[in-house]
Design an enzyme around this catalytic site. Structure first.
Site, PDB file in Angstrom:
ATOM      1  N   CYS A  85     -33.090  50.980  25.248  1.00  0.00           N
ATOM      2  CA  CYS A  85     -31.815  51.374  25.881  1.00  0.00           C
ATOM      3  C   CYS A  85     -30.784  51.842  24.861  1.00  0.00           C
ATOM      4  O   CYS A  85     -29.629  51.426  24.890  1.00  0.00           O
ATOM      5  CB  CYS A  85     -31.249  50.208  26.688  1.00  0.00           C
ATOM      6  SG  CYS A  85     -32.368  49.521  27.907  1.00  0.00           S
ATOM      7  N   CYS A 178     -32.668  40.309  29.730  1.00  0.00           N
ATOM      8  CA  CYS A 178     -32.989  41.736  29.714  1.00  0.00           C
ATOM      9  C   CYS A 178     -32.613  42.317  31.072  1.00  0.00           C
ATOM     10  O   CYS A 178     -33.021  41.794  32.113  1.00  0.00           O
ATOM     11  CB  CYS A 178     -34.475  41.960  29.437  1.00  0.00           C
ATOM     12  SG  CYS A 178     -34.935  43.718  29.482  1.00  0.00           S
ATOM     13  N   GLN A 301     -46.278  54.278  37.691  1.00  0.00           N
ATOM     14  CA  GLN A 301     -45.002  54.664  37.095  1.00  0.00           C
ATOM     15  C   GLN A 301     -44.056  53.468  37.078  1.00  0.00           C
ATOM     16  O   GLN A 301     -43.896  52.772  38.077  1.00  0.00           O
ATOM     17  CB  GLN A 301     -44.370  55.810  37.888  1.00  0.00           C
ATOM     18  CG  GLN A 301     -45.084  57.134  37.744  1.00  0.00           C
ATOM     19  CD  GLN A 301     -44.777  57.835  36.426  1.00  0.00           C
ATOM     20  OE1 GLN A 301     -43.989  57.364  35.609  1.00  0.00           O
ATOM     21  NE2 GLN A 301     -45.415  58.967  36.211  1.00  0.00           N
ATOM     22  N   GLU A 351     -59.842  61.714  35.854  1.00  0.00           N
ATOM     23  CA  GLU A 351     -59.124  60.796  34.963  1.00  0.00           C
ATOM     24  C   GLU A 351     -60.100  60.218  33.948  1.00  0.00           C
ATOM     25  O   GLU A 351     -61.269  59.976  34.255  1.00  0.00           O
ATOM     26  CB  GLU A 351     -58.483  59.665  35.780  1.00  0.00           C
ATOM     27  CG  GLU A 351     -57.970  58.475  35.015  1.00  0.00           C
ATOM     28  CD  GLU A 351     -56.884  58.832  34.011  1.00  0.00           C
ATOM     29  OE1 GLU A 351     -56.913  58.292  32.899  1.00  0.00           O
ATOM     30  OE2 GLU A 351     -56.008  59.664  34.360  1.00  0.00           O
ATOM     31  N   ASP A 400     -50.721  66.139  34.972  1.00  0.00           N
ATOM     32  CA  ASP A 400     -49.818  65.061  34.540  1.00  0.00           C
ATOM     33  C   ASP A 400     -50.454  64.370  33.326  1.00  0.00           C
ATOM     34  O   ASP A 400     -50.895  63.214  33.407  1.00  0.00           O
ATOM     35  CB  ASP A 400     -49.587  64.074  35.681  1.00  0.00           C
ATOM     36  CG  ASP A 400     -48.480  63.070  35.361  1.00  0.00           C
ATOM     37  OD1 ASP A 400     -47.859  63.177  34.281  1.00  0.00           O
ATOM     38  OD2 ASP A 400     -48.246  62.164  36.189  1.00  0.00           O
ATOM     39  N   CYS A 427     -44.272  63.979  30.365  1.00  0.00           N
ATOM     40  CA  CYS A 427     -43.356  62.993  29.786  1.00  0.00           C
ATOM     41  C   CYS A 427     -42.948  63.392  28.379  1.00  0.00           C
ATOM     42  O   CYS A 427     -42.251  62.633  27.700  1.00  0.00           O
ATOM     43  CB  CYS A 427     -43.991  61.599  29.787  1.00  0.00           C
ATOM     44  SG  CYS A 427     -45.511  61.495  28.812  1.00  0.00           S
TER      45      CYS A 427
END
Length: 470
Positions: A85, A178, A301, A351, A400, A427
């Site tokens: 973060c 957290c 995800q 996959e 993806d 990503c």
């Protein structure tokens, strides 16, 4: 102005002008780029350089001369230490703006392809407690912050249950609270640590490879179901079972209590067999009218709500009419394939991970989907011209891939197969840009939509629609 310290300069009054691709702040000094963590554009700072290369330097802020008007107050007590973060000190609207600019910059600079206007980054409705999975590490000694060391005094060698300090495999920051995962994640972690200390369970030492407690994985589903996986360094069902029973008794919302015995020197459990101690061996997620079974090693995800936004964008870009053969490459556990199945004639998913394909088949059966087939294997070995001939030429392809992007042989097959549309979900916009350059001769980029899956970090998902040139 700069003063030398141990052959590395202390740069005074450096103005931070922007944010770089990896989330670090950036300024310029004497024609050199200077990267600094935890600063924001508009800050003026004194920076101690820690590393110098031919074209850039890296350092840390030692004093704020002037703080930027863009700054936000970090909300987490561990900000700046745990490594996660890192953009908490930047307002969320600004985070989204920089992520959009990051996508545009990388597609333009690396891909060098013609682009439409990059659409505004779609923000996450939830910017705290948005993750559905966290993995914590046990350590026999906790990391001491710079402030604790400077204060001196008698600092006990206390154990930790928390996150690795960035770049340090054997250093773990003990986490009190957290704010990445919803309740009861914090309470479960604290109770697990308390129980282990009360019972004298040893915490792991990553250097000596000794200690019973290694990791604690907590998964929280949007359905309210919870999974806890304890990773231990020895096959001792009685001891690990006592811990799991305590957690199950204290937290009745836990649906699945499991453990994994890991005697290796690394923390990966992908090649190990989880044991279901209590409850089910999975939890359930929902997306629109679909249900998905999530096991201890399943990929899903990590921002459940925003995953729905991402998949809707991909499905919209695919432009399905009901008659298409759709290939879902790097399908994972088949979430996108199942999500699109009702809007096309047939889906073929591929996959690398066999366990993920088993999950994909179970998820298709669970949702009554009978027009999807799934295949396991290395993508460049499975997706061949012969495979396409046997299973039908795709009208549309959804990609993806992992962060490394698409293997060149896979792109070659796509170019020969020539689907009308390719929807590329990434990503890592840098490797996505590289792959777009390879496809540019045959495909035009029609739409670019960034989606923020990870608020307060520099990470961004990006969806690109490619349409075959006439």
């Amino acid at each position: 102005m700069a003063r030398k310290r141990a052959n590395l300069p202390l740069i005074e009054g450096l103005e931070i002008t922007t944010l770089a691709a990896e989330g670090k702040a950036m300024g310029h000094w004497n024609d050199m780029v200077v990267f600094v963590p935890l600063a924001v554009p508009g800050d003026v700072v004194d920076v101690q350089v820690l590393r110098r290369r031919r074209r850039y330097m890296e350092g840390r802020v030692v004093r704020y001369v002037r703080r930027s008007d863009l700054r936000a107050e970090p909300f987490c007590e561990h900000f700046g230490v745990c490594g996660g973060c890192k953009w908490q000190n930047l307002p969320y609207d600004e985070q989204l703006r920089f992520k959009r600019e990051q996508v545009r910059d990388q597609l333009t600079r690396i891909g060098r392809v013609a682009l439409p206007e990059v659409e505004p980054c779609l923000g996450s409705a939830r910017t705290r407690c948005y993750r559905n999975k966290l993995e914590f590490t046990f350590a026999d000694r906790r990391w001491l912050t710079r402030e604790e060391v400077a204060a001196g005094g008698d600092i006990a060698a206390e154990p930790a249950l928390g996150f690795h300090i960035p770049g340090m495999f054997d250093k773990v920051l003990d986490i009190r609270a957290c704010l990445l995962q919803p309740d009861p994640s914090n309470a479960i972690r604290l109770e697990a640590k308390r129980f282990c200390l009360e019972r004298g369970y040893s915490f792991y030492n990553a250097r000596t490879h000794e200690g019973f407690m290694r990791n604690l994985i907590i998964r929280t589903a949007s359905t309210g179901e919870v999974m806890v996986v304890a990773v231990v360094g020895a096959d001792d069902p009685e001891r690990v079972g006592a811990l799991l029973d305590r957690l199950g008794d204290r937290f009745p919302e836990i649906t699945s209590l499991m453990y994994v015995v890991n005697t290796k020197w690394n923390d990966s459990v992908s090649d190990l067999v989880p044991v279901c101690w209590r409850g089910r061996d999975h939890i359930m997620e929902r997306m629109e009218e679909l249900s998905f079974r999530v096991g201890p090693k399943s990929f899903y995800q990590t921002n459940s709500e925003q995953a729905l936004v991402l998949y809707r964008v991909a499905r919209d870009f695919a432009g399905l009419t009901g008659s298409e053969t759709l290939y879902d490459l790097y399908t994972g556990t088949g979430t996108i394939a199942c999500f699109c199945a009702a809007r096309c004639r047939r889906v073929v998913g591929i996959e690398y991970v066999p366990e993920a394909i088993e999950d994909a088949r179970r998820n298709a059966a669970l949702n009554g989907i009978d027009n999807a087939e799934f295949f396991a294997g290395d993508m460049k070995e499975v997706l061949t011209d012969a495979f396409v001939a046997a299973h039908g030429r795709p009208d549309t392809v959804i990609l993806d891939p992992p962060r490394a992007g698409v293997d060149e042989p896979v792109l070659d097959v796509l170019l020969r197969t020539a689907p009308g549309r390719i929807v590329y979900v990434s990503c890592n916009p840098a490797t996505q840009a590289r792959d777009l350059a390879r496809l540019d001769a045959a495909y035009e980029v029609r739409r670019v939509q960034p989606v923020d899956m990870f608020p307060h970090t520099h990470h961004v998902e990006n969806v690109v629609l490619l349409v075959r040139r006439p």
